[in-house]
Every structure is written in C-alpha cells, then in structure tokens.
Design an enzyme around this catalytic site. Structure first.
Site, PDB file in Angstrom:
ATOM      1  N   LYS A 254      46.949  41.507  33.786  1.00 52.57           N
ATOM      2  CA  LYS A 254      47.353  41.716  34.721  1.00 52.57           C
ATOM      3  C   LYS A 254      47.988  41.201  35.998  1.00 52.57           C
ATOM      4  CE  LYS A 254      45.096  44.913  38.596  1.00 52.57           C
ATOM      5  NZ  LYS A 254      44.318  45.175  39.691  1.00 52.57           N
TER       6      LYS A 254
ATOM      7  N   LYS B  92      47.492  38.358  41.784  1.00 51.38           N
ATOM      8  CA  LYS B  92      47.419  37.613  43.263  1.00 51.38           C
ATOM      9  C   LYS B  92      46.148  36.226  43.159  1.00 51.38           C
ATOM     10  CE  LYS B  92      45.186  41.250  46.344  1.00 51.38           C
ATOM     11  NZ  LYS B  92      45.028  41.942  47.359  1.00 51.38           N
TER      12      LYS B  92
ATOM     13  N   LYS C  31      32.635  39.299  39.898  1.00 48.02           N
ATOM     14  CA  LYS C  31      32.860  38.758  41.591  1.00 48.02           C
ATOM     15  C   LYS C  31      31.328  38.271  41.290  1.00 48.02           C
ATOM     16  CE  LYS C  31      35.784  41.003  44.214  1.00 48.02           C
ATOM     17  NZ  LYS C  31      35.729  42.197  45.599  1.00 48.02           N
TER      18      LYS C  31
END
Ligand code: TRP
Length: 334
Positions: A197, A200, A115
């Site tokens: 994966k 979203k 992040k």
C-alpha cells in the site's frame, strides 16, 4: 440517526505526511459522502500518542490535517471537523468500554501485533487498547457508517462486538455501525513496490506522492514508478504497477478504468506515466493553493475549531450521559 440523517464517523491521525493514497482512498470519498450523511471527521490525536511524538510537531501536524480536511472540500459548517482531544467524552467512554472488552479480543488484533513488533521498546497499554478508543469514537456519535480502509476492518468488527455486548446487557444504547468501503481508490499502491500500500511511513520517498509535493517532484516520481516489461497498458493483476497507475489516473480524472485503457491503447509507458503525473498535479495543485489560503486565516480556523468542538461535545455528551446512567454512575445534581 440525527434528525433525518444517518451518521457517519471517521478519523485520521496527524502523523507522517499524508499521501496521495490517503487523499484518493479516504479524503476524496469523505467529501462525496458529506451530502448524504451527518458527518463527524476527527483528527484523532489521542490515538497518536500511543507511539512517542514530539509535542510541537504533533500540534502543528494536527492543525495542518484539520486545515487539509477543509482544503479537500469538506465544508466545516456542514461537516463536524474537530480534534478528538477537545472532546473529553472519547477518553471517558473508552474507559467504560475497556471494561467490556476482553484481553483475548485485543490480543487478536493484527495491527497491535505489527505495531508492537515495530515499537518493541514502547509496548504501552494505550497501544493495546487503541481499538477500544476507536470503538468509543464511533459509538459516541451513534454512527451508522464508518468509512475505513482494509487495515481498520478488524477494529470495526471489534467495535460492533463490543457494542452488541453492551446492548445485550443494557438495552439499545449504541447504534451498531457498518463499514463503508469506498468504490474508488480504496487501495493506492506504492510506486516502487505495487504489492504494498502507498504509505506515509515508507522509507523510500519515491514510493509515495505526498500531498504537498511540488509538480516537478510529482512528475519525477511517476517517471521512476516501477512497471513491467509487457509494453501494454492493460488493467490486470499480472501488471500491478500499471494497474496502480491506471487506478490513480482514473481517480484523478474521474474517468472509468475502461476508458483509460482505451485512451492509452498502443501508447508507451513513458507517455502514460507523464499523463498520470500531470493528472495528479492538476488535482494536488489547487488543493495546495486552498490549503495555503486557509492556513493564512488564523481567526477563521480558530473559529471553526471552537464551533465544531462544541458541536461534537454536544452529541458526545448525550451518549456519554446515557451510558454512565446505564452502568450505574450516580446522576449529576444541578
Ligand atoms: N485507527 C484509524 C487509522 O489509523 C483512525 C481512527 C481512529 C478511526 N478512530 C477512528 C477511523 C474511528 C475510523 C473511525 O486509520
């Protein structure tokens, strides 16, 4: 334990549009666990502001996520469904646990590194101590089990270490939580790159099925799903695209993987993809209808939000008072 039941805690962030992966990998499991455990399912909005959010959007998404928990089948009378920000104990316990967590431990968190690289212009202290807030969420309710995906296992391990460290100093204050890793759908992959994966935050809209996608969009995305040139429907690592489609079909129809392979033996990819798309529509359409129906009933939702926040607060305060006393804060005089 609360009464006779073991406690389960989990949470989701209301950022981005939830995907079929979130539903099959997490929400659907949560529903199946809600009979066995005393459950707390939080919309973790405190975590969300570690990256910049539009306030109106965050508020609206948070309400939608909470509605979705109910639409997915979590009975809000049995499951404590609430906003993290409505229970101040999360932030209070997080502060205390910050003082029992080492910089070195947080520096090792792979999600922080990812992040920080992604939001290089806003590497704030909250992003760094994110896992401590997560530890507070879990420990506040004395959770025995925590259903988490692979990406959160390191955070859960840290939670256990911090809890053990605290208990070693002050006695048995916290229950040491275990990870619960679901049997099905734990890892639904991207339709465009089955090595990744389903996420979203994927930039390619064809990579993910969003829970609010309409039937035509769903079918179209499955038609475009990446497969291979083997022309056989088998469940094996050499065919990750097909394997993912089998997983999705299996999770949506509750049929075992072997039965699915048998059902489509000798069939073409086109026919299979259509069947997977239809199976997904048959799960998402009723979900969307329930969602719309619950959303319309503002008073009902507000009542649920109020009652469950009070319930969460009650259990959170119990733990928090104990912790505050242990670390040496003065007792409250009534
Ligand atoms: N960090 C988790 C995620 O992004 C969400 C979360 C916050 C959570 N607190 C939690 C999950 C406590 C399980 C338990 O997926």
């Amino acid at each position: 334990m609360i009464g006779e039941q073991k406690v389960l805690f989990s949470g989701m962030q209301a950022t981005g549009n939830l995907t079929l992966g979130n539903y099959l990998g997490a929400l659907q499991n949560w529903v199946s666990l809600s009979e066995e455990y005393m459950t707390f399912y939080s919309v973790v909005d405190l975590h969300s502001i570690t990256v910049r959010q539009d306030p109106a959007e965050l508020r609206s998404r948070a309400r939608k996520l909470l509605t979705l928990y109910i639409a997915a089948g979590l009975d809000p009378k049995k499951n404590c469904i609430y906003y993290q920000s409505h229970v101040s104990g999360h932030a209070e316990l997080a502060w205390i646990l910050n003082c029992f967590t080492y910089m070195g431990e947080l520096n090792r968190m792979t999600q922080f590194k990812d992040k920080a690289a992604k939001h290089a212009d806003n590497i704030n202290a909250g992003l760094f101590t994110y896992p401590v807030l997560m530890a507070a969420d879990i420990l506040l309710y004395q959770a025995d089990v925590v259903p988490v995906g692979k990406d959160q296992q390191q955070h859960l391990e840290l939670t256990r270490n911090v809890a053990q460290r605290f208990n070693a100093i002050y006695g048995d204050v916290f229950t040491i939580p275990e990870a619960y890793i679901g049997k099905t759908g734990a890892s639904i992959k991207s339709l465009q790159d089955p090595a990744k994966k389903m996420s979203k935050s994927d930039e390619n809209p064809n990579a993910s099925i969003y829970l609010m996608d309409d039937p035509d969009t769903i079918i179209r995305k499955f038609k475009r799903a990446v497969t291979d040139s083997e022309a056989q429907i088998l469940y094996r690592d050499e065919q990750p695209g097909i394997k993912n489609l089998i997983d999705i079909y299996s999770a949506c129809t509750q049929k075992g993987v072997e039965d699915v392979v048998r059902e489509f033996d000798g069939k073409g990819y086109g026919e299979f993809k259509l069947a997977v798309g239809e199976a997904v529509v048959s799960v998402l359409k009723p979900l969307q209808e329930r969602f719309a129906q619950i959303s319309r009933d503002k008073d009902y939702l507000d009542g649920i939000i109020r009652e469950n926040a009070q319930k969460a607060e009650y259990y959170a305060t119990k733990t928090l008072r104990k912790v505050q006393k242990k670390v040496g804060f003065p007792e409250r005089v009534h």
